[in-house]
Design a protein around this motif. Structure first.
Motif, mmCIF file in Angstrom:
data_model
loop_
_atom_site.group_PDB
_atom_site.id
_atom_site.type_symbol
_atom_site.label_atom_id
_atom_site.label_comp_id
_atom_site.label_asym_id
_atom_site.label_seq_id
_atom_site.Cartn_x
_atom_site.Cartn_y
_atom_site.Cartn_z
ATOM 1 N N VAL A 56 0.930 -1.142 0.203
ATOM 2 C CA VAL A 56 -0.068 0.002 0.009
ATOM 3 C C VAL A 56 0.743 1.187 0.029
ATOM 4 O O VAL A 56 0.725 2.227 -0.848
ATOM 5 N N GLN A 57 1.866 1.245 0.887
ATOM 6 C CA GLN A 57 2.870 2.279 0.928
ATOM 7 C C GLN A 57 3.555 2.656 -0.643
ATOM 8 O O GLN A 57 3.397 3.724 -1.141
ATOM 9 N N ALA A 58 3.995 1.429 -1.332
ATOM 10 C CA ALA A 58 4.596 1.914 -2.548
ATOM 11 C C ALA A 58 3.822 2.242 -3.442
ATOM 12 O O ALA A 58 3.920 2.973 -4.175
ATOM 13 N N LEU A 59 2.324 1.550 -3.439
ATOM 14 C CA LEU A 59 1.403 2.121 -4.673
ATOM 15 C C LEU A 59 1.013 3.610 -4.186
ATOM 16 O O LEU A 59 0.893 4.309 -5.257
ATOM 17 N N ARG A 60 0.916 4.029 -3.037
ATOM 18 C CA ARG A 60 0.521 5.425 -2.635
ATOM 19 C C ARG A 60 1.619 6.305 -3.123
ATOM 20 O O ARG A 60 1.157 7.403 -3.772
ATOM 21 N N LEU A 61 2.877 5.888 -2.800
ATOM 22 C CA LEU A 61 4.103 6.646 -3.114
ATOM 23 C C LEU A 61 4.067 6.829 -4.627
ATOM 24 O O LEU A 61 4.236 8.010 -5.228
ATOM 25 N N SER A 62 3.942 5.672 -5.542
ATOM 26 C CA SER A 62 4.074 5.695 -6.813
ATOM 27 C C SER A 62 2.864 6.662 -7.432
ATOM 28 O O SER A 62 3.272 7.363 -8.527
ATOM 29 N N LEU A 63 1.678 6.735 -7.030
ATOM 30 C CA LEU A 63 0.682 7.221 -7.630
ATOM 31 C C LEU A 63 1.180 8.994 -7.387
ATOM 32 O O LEU A 63 0.733 9.790 -8.197
ATOM 33 N N VAL A 64 1.275 9.109 -6.339
ATOM 34 C CA VAL A 64 1.730 10.613 -5.837
ATOM 35 C C VAL A 64 2.843 11.139 -6.771
ATOM 36 O O VAL A 64 2.667 12.365 -7.280
ATOM 37 N N THR A 65 4.020 10.494 -6.539
ATOM 38 C CA THR A 65 5.147 10.807 -7.208
ATOM 39 C C THR A 65 5.141 10.743 -8.838
ATOM 40 O O THR A 65 5.408 11.908 -9.518
ATOM 41 N N ALA A 66 4.310 9.954 -9.345
ATOM 42 C CA ALA A 66 4.037 9.950 -10.856
ATOM 43 C C ALA A 66 3.014 10.970 -11.342
ATOM 44 O O ALA A 66 3.476 11.676 -12.070
ATOM 45 N N THR A 67 2.402 11.231 -10.228
ATOM 46 C CA THR A 67 1.564 12.701 -10.750
ATOM 47 C C THR A 67 2.091 13.844 -10.516
ATOM 48 O O THR A 67 1.868 14.733 -11.357
ATOM 49 N N ALA A 68 2.859 13.895 -9.569
ATOM 50 C CA ALA A 68 3.698 15.301 -9.195
ATOM 51 C C ALA A 68 4.772 15.383 -10.336
ATOM 52 O O ALA A 68 4.876 16.504 -10.974
ATOM 53 N N ALA A 69 5.493 14.190 -11.053
ATOM 54 C CA ALA A 69 6.317 14.256 -12.165
ATOM 55 C C ALA A 69 5.678 14.681 -13.443
ATOM 56 O O ALA A 69 6.160 15.568 -13.978
ATOM 57 N N THR A 70 4.375 14.123 -13.713
ATOM 58 C CA THR A 70 3.840 14.525 -14.574
ATOM 59 C C THR A 70 3.365 16.004 -14.799
ATOM 60 O O THR A 70 3.383 16.738 -15.824
ATOM 61 N N ALA A 71 2.964 16.628 -13.732
ATOM 62 C CA ALA A 71 2.406 17.794 -13.493
ATOM 63 C C ALA A 71 3.800 18.847 -13.847
ATOM 64 O O ALA A 71 3.741 19.698 -14.352
ATOM 65 N N VAL A 72 5.074 18.360 -13.373
ATOM 66 C CA VAL A 72 6.279 19.283 -13.433
ATOM 67 C C VAL A 72 6.556 19.271 -14.895
ATOM 68 O O VAL A 72 6.998 20.165 -15.659
ATOM 69 N N ALA A 73 6.318 18.048 -15.611
ATOM 70 C CA ALA A 73 6.638 17.668 -17.071
ATOM 71 C C ALA A 73 5.750 18.554 -17.953
ATOM 72 O O ALA A 73 6.188 19.077 -19.007
ATOM 73 N N VAL A 74 4.360 18.895 -17.502
ATOM 74 C CA VAL A 74 3.540 19.481 -18.348
ATOM 75 C C VAL A 74 3.922 21.071 -18.139
ATOM 76 O O VAL A 74 4.231 21.547 -19.137
ATOM 77 N N VAL A 75 4.349 21.529 -16.985
ATOM 78 C CA VAL A 75 4.595 22.932 -16.835
ATOM 79 C C VAL A 75 6.078 23.283 -17.482
ATOM 80 O O VAL A 75 6.074 24.486 -18.199
ATOM 81 N N LEU A 76 6.767 22.439 -17.581
ATOM 82 C CA LEU A 76 8.329 22.754 -18.169
ATOM 83 C C LEU A 76 8.297 22.055 -19.678
ATOM 84 O O LEU A 76 9.001 22.658 -20.397
ATOM 85 N N GLY A 77 7.523 21.027 -19.846
ATOM 86 C CA GLY A 77 7.694 20.382 -21.063
ATOM 87 C C GLY A 77 7.064 20.903 -22.449
ATOM 88 O O GLY A 77 7.255 20.909 -23.378
ATOM 89 N N VAL A 78 5.742 21.524 -22.038
ATOM 90 C CA VAL A 78 5.005 22.285 -23.163
ATOM 91 C C VAL A 78 5.778 23.606 -23.648
ATOM 92 O O VAL A 78 5.828 23.691 -24.756
ATOM 93 N N PRO A 79 6.325 24.481 -22.647
ATOM 94 C CA PRO A 79 7.171 25.611 -23.473
ATOM 95 C C PRO A 79 8.308 25.032 -24.163
ATOM 96 O O PRO A 79 8.624 25.533 -25.221
ATOM 97 N N LEU A 80 8.928 23.923 -23.499
ATOM 98 C CA LEU A 80 10.218 23.518 -24.304
ATOM 99 C C LEU A 80 9.536 22.885 -25.800
ATOM 100 O O LEU A 80 10.503 23.022 -26.704
ATOM 101 N N ALA A 81 8.642 22.128 -25.646
ATOM 102 C CA ALA A 81 8.094 21.743 -27.065
ATOM 103 C C ALA A 81 7.740 22.707 -28.116
ATOM 104 O O ALA A 81 8.146 22.608 -29.197
ATOM 105 N N PHE A 82 7.131 23.776 -27.394
ATOM 106 C CA PHE A 82 6.795 24.833 -28.530
ATOM 107 C C PHE A 82 8.149 25.476 -28.762
ATOM 108 O O PHE A 82 8.083 25.548 -30.129
ATOM 109 N N VAL A 83 9.139 25.665 -28.159
ATOM 110 C CA VAL A 83 10.348 26.134 -28.686
ATOM 111 C C VAL A 83 11.016 25.408 -29.566
ATOM 112 O O VAL A 83 11.533 25.695 -30.965
#
Length: 274
Positions: A56-83
């Protein structure tokens, strides 16, 4: 199918018989390990194994961190893709090669690179440690950093492809009507690339959820702190193989769900992530 229908089939749709045998072997080679996992899984004990504290700990941690990583990737990756998609600089091809390098870089090498950048003695991390006493490696934040590092290129490639195939005439029309570049990007460009952005975000999230090599190297494998699902599978396989299989089934189910979700963009004839 009748003989006449077979004769009428276009030549490009016919599969030469010498290719069918190796194609069948390739299919069996890819599917048999997955079939073995499903057939030999401890289905009767699955609820108990998946509700264990460590799982349960591993699943919860994975869901939280993967979602946070995706949010960071969207914020930084979309402008980079535009460039990458719109810039005419001669440095763009080199930049594209560098930012997509994590796609082919061995994950463990990525973890070592992250340590050399953000570790206590890293080119950036040393300042955080000396000035503020803050370290990134072997923390939950390190899991997010490692997942973002390996997963962001998937989003960048998808969004860049969507930007390149978008109708530039609509953006030009908005600019002609007096819209500022920021307004044009927000009101015209983003809606145009929304399907590619969604596909890239889903793929990015799935890649982050399944990341192991860079994470275990940069963040470690501490239960409840940095032990995500793949790390838990690795540890459980040494001491409790049924638990490892149970956790692997969860990741397998997520992978299948992602493929089903993206099938209209990836699996249709002539389709692509862009």
């Amino acid at each position: 199918m009748s003989v006449r229908a077979a004769v009428r089939r276009p030549a490009h749709e016919r599969v030469p018989w010498p290719l069918r045998v190796p194609a069948a072997v390739a299919t069996a080679f890819l599917l048999l390990p997955l079939a073995g996992m499903v057939v030999l899984a401890p289905w009767a004990d699955l609820p108990r194994l998946l509700t264990a504290t460590q799982a349960v700990q591993a699943l919860r941690l994975s869901l939280v961190t993967a979602t946070a990583a995706t949010a960071v990737a969207v914020v930084l990756g979309v402008p980079l893709a535009f460039v990458l998609a719109r810039s005419r600089s001669r440095a763009v091809p080199a930049l594209r090669a560098l930012v997509t390098l994590p796609l082919v870089l061995p994950p463990v090498v990525g973890g070592v690179a992250l340590l050399l950048a953000y570790g206590r003695n890293g080119i950036v991390g040393r300042w955080g440690w000396e000035w503020f006493g803050v370290q990134v490696p072997f923390t939950t934040a390190a899991v997010v950093v490692a997942q973002t590092f390996v997963a962001m290129p998937f989003l960048v490639v998808s969004v860049e492809g969507a930007l390149r195939s978008a109708d530039a005439g609509l953006e030009e029309a908005a600019a002609t009507l007096g819209a500022s570049p920021a307004t044009t990007f927000r009101r015209v460009t983003l809606p145009l690339v929304a399907p590619g952005l969604a596909a890239g975000a889903v793929l990015c999230w799935a890649r982050a959820l399944g990341e192991f090599g860079a994470t275990v190297t940069f963040a470690g494998n501490l239960p409840g702190v940095t032990q995500a699902m793949p790390s838990a599978v690795y540890r459980a396989f040494e001491t409790d193989p049924p638990s490892a299989v149970a956790l692997s089934l969860v990741l397998l189910a997520v992978s299948v769900a992602v493929l089903l979700l993206l099938r209209d963009r990836w699996l249709r004839p002539g389709g692509s992530a862009a």
